[in-house]
Design a protein around this motif. Structure first.
Motif, PDB file in Angstrom:
ATOM      1  N   CYS A  33       1.696  -6.063   1.754  1.00  0.00           N
ATOM      2  CA  CYS A  33       2.003  -5.188   3.046  1.00  0.00           C
ATOM      3  C   CYS A  33       0.934  -4.086   2.943  1.00  0.00           C
ATOM      4  O   CYS A  33       1.059  -3.177   2.128  1.00  0.00           O
ATOM      5  CB  CYS A  33       3.387  -4.633   3.042  1.00  0.00           C
ATOM      6  N   VAL A  34       0.391  -3.955   4.060  1.00  0.00           N
ATOM      7  CA  VAL A  34      -0.498  -2.720   4.058  1.00  0.00           C
ATOM      8  C   VAL A  34      -0.361  -1.724   5.510  1.00  0.00           C
ATOM      9  O   VAL A  34      -0.574  -2.323   6.335  1.00  0.00           O
ATOM     10  CB  VAL A  34      -1.944  -3.222   4.159  1.00  0.00           C
ATOM     11  N   GLY A  35       0.189  -0.615   5.191  1.00  0.00           N
ATOM     12  CA  GLY A  35       0.178   0.350   6.271  1.00  0.00           C
ATOM     13  C   GLY A  35       1.243   0.022   7.373  1.00  0.00           C
ATOM     14  O   GLY A  35       1.143   0.569   8.454  1.00  0.00           O
ATOM     15  N   VAL A  36       2.261  -0.762   7.114  1.00  0.00           N
ATOM     16  CA  VAL A  36       3.253  -1.073   8.176  1.00  0.00           C
ATOM     17  C   VAL A  36       4.473  -0.194   8.018  1.00  0.00           C
ATOM     18  O   VAL A  36       4.507   0.399   6.857  1.00  0.00           O
ATOM     19  CB  VAL A  36       3.670  -2.567   7.733  1.00  0.00           C
ATOM     20  N   SER A  56       0.939  -1.102   0.174  1.00  0.00           N
ATOM     21  CA  SER A  56      -0.114  -0.076   0.141  1.00  0.00           C
ATOM     22  C   SER A  56       0.773   1.274  -0.029  1.00  0.00           C
ATOM     23  O   SER A  56       2.176   1.240   0.508  1.00  0.00           O
ATOM     24  CB  SER A  56      -0.801  -0.083   1.251  1.00  0.00           C
ATOM     25  N   PRO A  57       0.350   2.426  -0.516  1.00  0.00           N
ATOM     26  CA  PRO A  57       1.314   3.508  -0.580  1.00  0.00           C
ATOM     27  C   PRO A  57       1.710   4.048   0.676  1.00  0.00           C
ATOM     28  O   PRO A  57       2.925   4.665   0.751  1.00  0.00           O
ATOM     29  CB  PRO A  57       0.282   4.580  -1.349  1.00  0.00           C
ATOM     30  N   ASP A  58       1.149   3.743   1.853  1.00  0.00           N
ATOM     31  CA  ASP A  58       1.522   4.127   3.284  1.00  0.00           C
ATOM     32  C   ASP A  58       2.640   3.208   3.773  1.00  0.00           C
ATOM     33  O   ASP A  58       2.925   3.673   5.098  1.00  0.00           O
ATOM     34  CB  ASP A  58       0.379   4.625   3.999  1.00  0.00           C
TER      35      ASP A  58
END
Lengths: 448, 448
Positions: free
Chosen positions: B297-300, B279-281
């Motif tokens: 991977c999301v938000g890590v 994710s971009p974040d």
């Protein structure tokens, strides 16, 4: 009273456990009293059975869910499969004609409910009240209203016409609203509005009469063959909004949609499922590992970690409701599927520069189950029996096989196998196209 | 001048990429100028070659590293394998006798260095100076001193006897100290002490004379057969501490131990290696994925994530130096190994309740390479050729095979295969014991 369970949906909000063929209601993750786990659909069917309210359960679903339903619920339920997906009205219509053909009286109360709700006993008492209100002709349609815990914008609302229930606990309904914005939702709460829980009760004849308006086919088999004669429309639009009288019975107990990782993780029996090793300082982290290899977490905090043959997710808990949008770029074949005969798992796959492909699977068959007689046009398959005993058919010849036996099945060769015990096979596919759809099914009588 | 590279070690500080058979120096992760990647040992050998300082490179190592060295360095180096691990003095002694038997003069300068140092050109200029100082008899032993960047407690220290170097840039050595505590390390820096970099230069005859004190066997082959006649002792204790004269030449350039995930991640060519979706974040996160399935991977934030056929690591960067202690509980067979003929990868494995096991592997052979003629006592193997062409030998009969061919090899049957092109085989092992050690190797002459 008879229950129709709607089992639809597919998607990636719980990826990598859910995917295009493995809907969230089939994930066997919820804790049972005996220490085991069950899926959402297994839990709902068990709760219905334990409540004793229904004579039968009919699941309305798509073809792709037939195999996991048969695997998880075997003969506890009847299954009606829609030949193509056409929204909830046609699905409920088809299931209703099925019940009619089974000899159900037109006066019998029918309750339609979703299969993926996480709820408690009281929910099924309300369903029983709904059936009784239907029998008493309180209204053409009785809906379940969920007492709101917040001005949520995720649900449609039902606005009651009175603040006092009748003798059956039912409130007449004044109007419905679509998912509102927050401001409107706050207003709705001041009008004692409740969430629409997607649970509907009616007499069987009420619905079969509506079906007649659209279709000359009034038997299950005939309607199934002419399924496209029904409009692609939801039950809410086609039936609820057109009903002459609608009542609502409220439910205020536990009621959850376990449709995101954050919501699901709260219900998991333990923080770590599968082969997981953690350093002592790991905090607020849930790990679900369906792979055979270990997941090791060191010093991490507030994560959802999940691994399946489809892939590996590492998400911050607060961001986990966005998983679906990030995995939309992944477009691979399913790597795990529950089938009526057991399950398969993809162990590896390769595409070579000239377009040739290979794919290695583990097939697990339950005792007495069989893979249907079939052939493939564009692939060879090599089966190595690694556990159990079976009857193997190749080109009409049947032999008994066991551990260590190998079947070298060329494209075009007819083959089937029936497990006499638990059976494990390593299957190596090799060909120009390796898709589940490259299959011609043929008849074979195992009892001959 | 000749270089002896010490390639030892094994371990799990870089798990799941490193394991008991795959030492960190073999991980092909470091960026090359052409956009490709190379391993630490490939990088060091390339740097030596590009510096032009050495006539030859001899790697002293254990049997288990012979296959990855041959696969990664082919004929760029000679390899001397210790029949058993007995610390650094016996390893260097064996390599020295090998050089003597190759006709190397007793006066030839020899430089011993580690194979897993991450350094720059200047390091090799210092090695050249060390060789020149050896030729000029500046001392019996010349060591490399690493100019300290901090009062580290991770290294031994060398204390010089003077603050001025001689004409060769060498300082006489006053004394050595073991790894100090911080207080002592600060004191050592005030004495201009340097870290001991584990690089030693001497004349060949100097070392072979020491070996004579322990062993009557003064040829490589004889010493290898009687390797246990040498004491189990490090080069530092046996040689450095007993030397009559020792000098040190300092090096102050880039010099790193990429032995932890945090240190290694700083050198990776990009944050994401392999099939990774973010994710971009996602922030400050390194992902190395050697599996075929995606990591999402999301938000890590601030994580090290690594996946290989051995397992999956998710570590907070600051905690990543403790990985080794947490993975020590994992005691599974290696799931990936580089072999002289290519590599294998374990796709799946199962142990059944009666103790029977199955194991499925992908074997990849490079063109012209062969798996030696062998048999297994306690397992069957089924080979399905999924790509390439090969010569297959079973019980002395040789046939040509290609895609789609299947070999059903029972326990006790002799078998070998030679790749004529790139070759991929799916191997299904099945038996009571499935270990790499269940193998009897037999002679076979492919050129017959």
């Amino acid at each position: 009273m008879k229950i129709i369970l709607l089992s639809g949906g597919s998607g990636k909000r719980l990826w990598p456990l859910s995917n295009d063929v493995r809907s969230k209601q089939f994930l066997r993750l919820l804790p049972m009293a005996d220490g085991g786990t069950e899926s959402m659909i297994q839990r709902v069917v068990r709760q219905i059975r334990e409540s004793g309210i229904a004579d039968s359960i009919t699941i309305a679903t798509g073809e792709s869910q037939l195999d996991p339903i048969q695997s998880q619920l075997s003969n506890e339920v009847s299954v009606v499969t829609e030949p193509c997906r056409r929204d909830t009205f046609p699905a409920i219509a088809l299931a209703s004609l099925y019940l009619k053909d089974q000899g159900t009286s037109p006066d019998e109360p029918i309750v339609v409910m979703p299969c993926d709700v996480f709820t408690e006993e009281g929910y099924f008492s309300v369903i029983q009240k709904m059936a009784k209100a239907t029998e008493a002709n309180v209204a053409e349609l009785i809906l379940m209203g969920i007492t709101p815990s917040s001005p949520s914008t995720k649900y449609g609302y039902i606005v009651p016409a009175s603040t006092e229930p009748d003798a059956f606990g039912a409130y007449p309904v004044s109007r419905f609203t679509e998912k509102p914005d927050t401001e409107h939702a706050i207003e709705l709460l001041t009008e004692n509005a409740v969430w629409n829980g997607g649970v509907f009760a009616f007499r069987l004849g009420y619905l079969t009469d509506i079906v007649k308006q659209y279709s000359d086919f009034d038997s299950y088999e005939a309607l199934r063959r002419h399924f496209e004669s029904l409009p692609k429309i939801s039950f809410d639009y086609e039936v609820v909004e057109k009903a002459k009288s609608v009542a609502m019975i409220p439910f205020s107990g536990e009621w959850k949609d376990l449709g995101t990782w954050d919501a699901l993780s709260e219900q998991l029996p333990k923080e770590y499922t599968g082969y997981v090793v953690n350093s002592p300082d790991v905090r607020h982290t849930h790990v679900v590992n369906e792979l055979d290899i270990p997941i090791v977490c060191v010093g991490v905090d507030n994560l959802i970690i999940s691994a399946s043959p489809d892939g590996i997710l590492i998400a911050d808990k607060e961001s986990s409701d966005t998983v679906k949008e990030h995995v939309s770029v992944i477009n691979s074949r399913p790597m795990f599927e529950e089938r009526r005969w057991g399950f398969y798992k993809v162990l590896g796959h390769t595409e070579y520069p000239d377009g040739h492909r290979s794919l290695t699977k583990l097939l697990h068959l339950n005792p007495g189950c069989a893979i249907s007689y079939q052939l493939h046009a564009r692939r060879d398959e090599v089966w190595t029996i690694v556990d159990g005993e079976a009857l193997l058919v190749i080109d009409d010849k049947i032999i008994k096989v066991g551990r260590g036996d190998v079947a070298d099945i060329k494209a075009g060769q007819r083959h089937a196998i029936k497990a006499l015990t638990h059976l494990e096979i390593i299957e190596v596919q090799s060909g120009s196209e390796l898709v589940e759809e490259d299959i011609t099914r043929l008849p074979w009588d195992w009892d001959e």
